[in-house]
Scaffold this motif. Structure first.
Motif, PDB file in Angstrom:
ATOM      1  N   GLY A  56       0.813  -1.221   0.000  1.00  0.00           N
ATOM      2  CA  GLY A  56       0.000   0.000   0.000  1.00  0.00           C
ATOM      3  C   GLY A  56       0.838   1.259   0.000  1.00  0.00           C
ATOM      4  N   GLY A  57       0.173   2.396  -0.003  1.00  0.00           N
ATOM      5  CA  GLY A  57       0.867   3.682  -0.026  1.00  0.00           C
ATOM      6  C   GLY A  57       0.533   4.438  -1.288  1.00  0.00           C
ATOM      7  N   PRO A  58       0.892   5.727  -1.296  1.00  0.00           N
ATOM      8  CA  PRO A  58       0.523   6.575  -2.433  1.00  0.00           C
ATOM      9  C   PRO A  58       1.416   6.328  -3.648  1.00  0.00           C
ATOM     10  CG  PRO A  58       1.858   7.812  -0.876  1.00  0.00           C
ATOM     11  CD  PRO A  58       1.679   6.442  -0.288  1.00  0.00           C
ATOM     12  N   GLY A  59       0.921   6.737  -4.790  1.00  0.00           N
ATOM     13  CA  GLY A  59       1.750   6.749  -5.997  1.00  0.00           C
ATOM     14  C   GLY A  59       1.916   5.383  -6.621  1.00  0.00           C
ATOM     15  N   MET A  60       2.707   5.367  -7.670  1.00  0.00           N
ATOM     16  CA  MET A  60       2.932   4.158  -8.459  1.00  0.00           C
ATOM     17  C   MET A  60       4.428   3.852  -8.463  1.00  0.00           C
ATOM     18  SD  MET A  60      -0.054   3.311  -9.700  1.00  0.00           S
ATOM     19  CE  MET A  60      -0.226   2.700 -11.378  1.00  0.00           C
ATOM     20  N   VAL A  61       4.726   2.579  -8.667  1.00  0.00           N
ATOM     21  CA  VAL A  61       6.124   2.141  -8.697  1.00  0.00           C
ATOM     22  C   VAL A  61       6.436   1.646 -10.110  1.00  0.00           C
ATOM     23  CG1 VAL A  61       7.762   0.454  -7.761  1.00  0.00           C
ATOM     24  CG2 VAL A  61       6.074   1.519  -6.256  1.00  0.00           C
ATOM     25  N   LEU A  62       7.604   2.011 -10.617  1.00  0.00           N
ATOM     26  CA  LEU A  62       7.994   1.518 -11.944  1.00  0.00           C
ATOM     27  C   LEU A  62       8.303   0.024 -11.851  1.00  0.00           C
ATOM     28  CD1 LEU A  62      10.124   4.528 -13.231  1.00  0.00           C
ATOM     29  CD2 LEU A  62       7.903   3.788 -14.111  1.00  0.00           C
ATOM     30  N   LYS A  63       7.727  -0.733 -12.781  1.00  0.00           N
ATOM     31  CA  LYS A  63       7.837  -2.194 -12.787  1.00  0.00           C
ATOM     32  C   LYS A  63       9.252  -2.634 -13.173  1.00  0.00           C
ATOM     33  CE  LYS A  63       4.426  -4.165 -15.144  1.00  0.00           C
ATOM     34  NZ  LYS A  63       4.064  -5.180 -14.105  1.00  0.00           N
ATOM     35  N   PRO A  64       9.639  -3.842 -12.722  1.00  0.00           N
ATOM     36  CA  PRO A  64      11.007  -4.278 -13.044  1.00  0.00           C
ATOM     37  C   PRO A  64      11.211  -4.695 -14.507  1.00  0.00           C
ATOM     38  CG  PRO A  64       9.866  -5.954 -11.732  1.00  0.00           C
ATOM     39  CD  PRO A  64       8.963  -4.747 -11.761  1.00  0.00           C
ATOM     40  N   GLU A  65      10.198  -5.358 -15.101  1.00  0.00           N
ATOM     41  CA  GLU A  65      10.458  -6.020 -16.406  1.00  0.00           C
ATOM     42  C   GLU A  65      10.993  -5.077 -17.482  1.00  0.00           C
ATOM     43  OE1 GLU A  65       7.634  -5.953 -14.676  1.00  0.00           O
ATOM     44  OE2 GLU A  65       6.382  -7.708 -15.042  1.00  0.00           O
ATOM     45  N   PRO A  66      10.410  -3.877 -17.667  1.00  0.00           N
ATOM     46  CA  PRO A  66      10.932  -3.017 -18.742  1.00  0.00           C
ATOM     47  C   PRO A  66      12.402  -2.630 -18.532  1.00  0.00           C
ATOM     48  CG  PRO A  66       8.760  -2.272 -18.034  1.00  0.00           C
ATOM     49  CD  PRO A  66       9.211  -3.295 -17.044  1.00  0.00           C
ATOM     50  N   PHE A  67      12.800  -2.414 -17.279  1.00  0.00           N
ATOM     51  CA  PHE A  67      14.205  -2.081 -17.014  1.00  0.00           C
ATOM     52  C   PHE A  67      15.110  -3.273 -17.310  1.00  0.00           C
ATOM     53  CE2 PHE A  67      12.369   1.286 -14.202  1.00  0.00           C
ATOM     54  CZ  PHE A  67      13.025   2.369 -14.758  1.00  0.00           C
ATOM     55  N   PHE A  68      14.675  -4.471 -16.896  1.00  0.00           N
ATOM     56  CA  PHE A  68      15.500  -5.662 -17.165  1.00  0.00           C
ATOM     57  C   PHE A  68      15.669  -5.874 -18.667  1.00  0.00           C
ATOM     58  CE2 PHE A  68      16.560  -8.274 -13.370  1.00  0.00           C
ATOM     59  CZ  PHE A  68      16.043  -7.448 -12.393  1.00  0.00           C
ATOM     60  N   ARG A  69      14.587  -5.680 -19.394  1.00  0.00           N
ATOM     61  CA  ARG A  69      14.669  -5.880 -20.850  1.00  0.00           C
ATOM     62  C   ARG A  69      15.543  -4.811 -21.507  1.00  0.00           C
ATOM     63  NH1 ARG A  69       8.803  -6.490 -23.113  1.00  0.00           N
ATOM     64  NH2 ARG A  69       9.803  -7.553 -24.849  1.00  0.00           N
ATOM     65  N   ALA A  70      15.419  -3.588 -21.048  1.00  0.00           N
ATOM     66  CA  ALA A  70      16.224  -2.500 -21.611  1.00  0.00           C
ATOM     67  C   ALA A  70      17.711  -2.749 -21.368  1.00  0.00           C
ATOM     68  CB  ALA A  70      15.796  -1.156 -21.012  1.00  0.00           C
ATOM     69  N   VAL A  71      18.053  -3.090 -20.125  1.00  0.00           N
ATOM     70  CA  VAL A  71      19.476  -3.284 -19.793  1.00  0.00           C
ATOM     71  C   VAL A  71      20.028  -4.506 -20.525  1.00  0.00           C
ATOM     72  CG1 VAL A  71      21.113  -3.778 -17.926  1.00  0.00           C
ATOM     73  CG2 VAL A  71      19.353  -2.016 -17.616  1.00  0.00           C
ATOM     74  N   ALA A  72      19.221  -5.569 -20.626  1.00  0.00           N
ATOM     75  CA  ALA A  72      19.685  -6.771 -21.344  1.00  0.00           C
ATOM     76  C   ALA A  72      20.020  -6.423 -22.795  1.00  0.00           C
ATOM     77  CB  ALA A  72      18.618  -7.863 -21.296  1.00  0.00           C
TER      78      ALA A  72
END
Ligand code: ADE
Length: 225
Positions: A56-72
């Protein structure tokens, strides 16, 4: 040097990095700069890259998958991966000097309430903050870091001395003293006589004294060191 910026706002990075000296650094080949839209690495048909925080808590969190794919896709054996975040290590000129030696940087830009921590654990070599304040996203911070590094690359600044004799360079103990240009007198304020004397040793002493005074007033934290 090659720099890949991964962000949901490539246009924010482009603004400051496609003008003036940064633009010339790219034209001369000193810098290869690429912008990547994080949404292009989403697995989701809506190109969604964020989600609600677990717990819980305010706001949104950036998901891991797009970062993993970008760095790969972007990483090579000689890549350093940076994450721009207000929770990072405070950025300093000495970091710019060290990073300017690197061949390839990938800069990941955070947004919203943060980035899934598995990105930090698995992908990121260094988390960097540009100061104790919170920006709407890390892309502005990435542009600051890229600018500070690129101006140190060989040949990017016209006069090589201008990045050697400046505030925070080298041991970083004093900030620079005041500078003047024409006109000699403006609104009743005259350029200090010493600067017109032609006496280089005395001018150097005066500049040093001025740098000490300015450091005491504006940066007592540096002066105490
Ligand atoms: N993102 C938001 N605020 C930031 C900061 N101060 N430094 C780096 N990235 C940020």
């Amino acid at each position: 040097m090659k720099v890949d910026i991964v962000t949901i706002f490539p246009e924010i990075a482009r603004g400051p990095l496609e003008a003036s000296i940064m633009s010339r650094a790219q034209a001369s080949g000193a810098l290869e700069l690429n912008y990547h839209d994080l949404r292009d690495f989403s697995e989701n048909k809506h190109r969604q890259v964020d989600d609600e925080p677990y717990g819980g808590g305010p706001g949104m969190v950036l998901k891991p998958e797009p970062f993993f794919r970008a760095v790969a896709k972007l990483r090579t054996e000689r890549t350093r991966v940076l994450l721009m975040t207000p929770q990072g290590i405070p950025y300093h000129q000495r970091h710019a000097e060290r990073l300017a030696q690197d061949e390839h940087l990938i800069i990941l830009c955070g947004h919203y309430e943060g980035v899934d921590h598995r990105v930090v654990e698995a992908l990121v070599d260094e988390e960097i903050s540009i100061g104790d304040y919170v920006l709407t996203n890390g892309t502005v911070a990435a542009a600051v870091v890229v600018d500070s590094i690129v101006r140190l690359l060989p040949g990017v600044l016209g006069d090589d001395q201008s990045s050697v004799e400046e505030s925070f360079a080298g041991d970083g103990k004093l900030i620079e003293g005041p500078q003047y240009t024409r006109p000699l007198e403006y609104e009743g304020r005259k350029v200090p006589d010493i600067l017109l004397s032609g006496h280089h040793a005395k001018i150097a002493d005066w500049r040093h004294d001025q740098a000490v005074e300015r450091t005491k007033v504006n940066r007592p934290d540096l002066y105490e060191k």
